[in-house]
Enzyme design. Structure first.
Site, PDB file in Angstrom:
ATOM      1  N   GLY A 194       0.844  -1.181   0.000  1.00  0.00           N
ATOM      2  CA  GLY A 194       0.000   0.000   0.000  1.00  0.00           C
ATOM      3  C   GLY A 194       0.881   1.232   0.000  1.00  0.00           C
ATOM      4  O   GLY A 194       2.038   1.172   0.435  1.00  0.00           O
ATOM      5  N   GLN A 228       3.383   9.803   0.823  1.00  0.00           N
ATOM      6  CA  GLN A 228       4.624   9.048   0.935  1.00  0.00           C
ATOM      7  C   GLN A 228       5.558   9.282  -0.257  1.00  0.00           C
ATOM      8  O   GLN A 228       6.735   8.951  -0.179  1.00  0.00           O
ATOM      9  CB  GLN A 228       4.346   7.554   1.087  1.00  0.00           C
ATOM     10  CG  GLN A 228       3.760   7.207   2.441  1.00  0.00           C
ATOM     11  CD  GLN A 228       3.579   5.729   2.590  1.00  0.00           C
ATOM     12  OE1 GLN A 228       2.556   5.182   2.184  1.00  0.00           O
ATOM     13  NE2 GLN A 228       4.586   5.073   3.148  1.00  0.00           N
ATOM     14  N   HIS A 248      -1.994   7.524   7.177  1.00  0.00           N
ATOM     15  CA  HIS A 248      -1.027   8.385   6.478  1.00  0.00           C
ATOM     16  C   HIS A 248      -1.685   9.677   5.999  1.00  0.00           C
ATOM     17  O   HIS A 248      -1.119  10.760   6.140  1.00  0.00           O
ATOM     18  CB  HIS A 248      -0.435   7.668   5.255  1.00  0.00           C
ATOM     19  CG  HIS A 248       0.769   6.854   5.539  1.00  0.00           C
ATOM     20  ND1 HIS A 248       1.941   7.383   6.042  1.00  0.00           N
ATOM     21  CD2 HIS A 248       1.005   5.532   5.375  1.00  0.00           C
ATOM     22  CE1 HIS A 248       2.836   6.423   6.174  1.00  0.00           C
ATOM     23  NE2 HIS A 248       2.293   5.281   5.783  1.00  0.00           N
ATOM     24  N   HIS A 281      -3.907   1.603   7.819  1.00  0.00           N
ATOM     25  CA  HIS A 281      -2.558   2.175   7.775  1.00  0.00           C
ATOM     26  C   HIS A 281      -2.487   3.327   6.772  1.00  0.00           C
ATOM     27  O   HIS A 281      -1.969   4.409   7.082  1.00  0.00           O
ATOM     28  CB  HIS A 281      -1.574   1.052   7.394  1.00  0.00           C
ATOM     29  CG  HIS A 281      -0.152   1.458   7.311  1.00  0.00           C
ATOM     30  ND1 HIS A 281       0.774   1.096   8.272  1.00  0.00           N
ATOM     31  CD2 HIS A 281       0.539   2.163   6.376  1.00  0.00           C
ATOM     32  CE1 HIS A 281       1.965   1.580   7.931  1.00  0.00           C
ATOM     33  NE2 HIS A 281       1.838   2.220   6.785  1.00  0.00           N
TER      34      HIS A 281
END
Length: 181
Positions: A52, A57, A149, A145
């Site tokens: 993922g 990111q 983020h 998760h």
């Protein structure tokens, strides 16, 4: 895991980068540029051997993530969710699953973290059509998760303070160059 993608691999941002520690802006344009970003996200995720990846990111502060990971039955599910809203099962209707978790933005570090074993995300695809993803097992963990983020939270932020500190010290120690001492 599918290692082919038409996108460009972008560098993964690491813990401490400001883009990872603030909430992302909602996506407002569903256009070719968004489609290209998604391709880059898949290419970057596969190159880093992840399951993922959230847009921040790779340095893009927009609310979307991609995933390609198995659910509880080991069936791989692949997709993108734009402007996700995470829906958790009610207390009493869920089981907390404590498993090892890691993150491409905190390379080389893992920690046991309890998360609900089921999760649902509502959002949109790259053309603005509504999507719903229901996850179990690793997919449920991935949905939680990646949504974290987009809210400016890393999995390590959910750890007890002492454990988080030890993990970060391990990360910093692993990333120091030999010349730095």
């Amino acid at each position: 895991m599918d290692i082919r993608s038409r996108g460009t691999v972008r560098p993964i941002r690491h813990v401490g980068d400001p883009v990872l520690h603030r909430p992302c802006a909602p996506v407002t344009r569903y256009d070719e540029e968004l489609g290209e970003l998604v391709e880059d996200m898949f290419a970057s995720m596969y190159a880093a051997e992840g399951v993922g990846l959230a847009a921040n990111q790779i340095g893009v502060s927009l609310s979307l993530f991609v995933y390609d990971c198995p659910d509880q039955s080991d069936k791989f599910r692949k997709g993108v969710v734009v402007n996700p809203v995470l829906i958790m099962p009610r207390v009493g209707e869920r089981h907390i699953d404590a498993h090892d978790e890691g993150c491409l933005s905190v390379p080389g570090q893992r920690a046991t973290l309890g998360r609900p074993d089921r999760a649902t995300v509502h959002g949109f695809d790259t053309t603005g059509n509504p999507v719903t993803v229901e996850g179990t097992g690793l997919l449920a963990r991935c949905l939680q998760h990646e949504t974290d983020h987009l809210e400016g939270r890393l999995y390590i932020d959910r750890l007890p303070a002492k454990q988080r500190k030890r993990l970060l010290e391990g990360y910093r120690g692993a990333t120091r160059s030999p010349a730095a001492g």
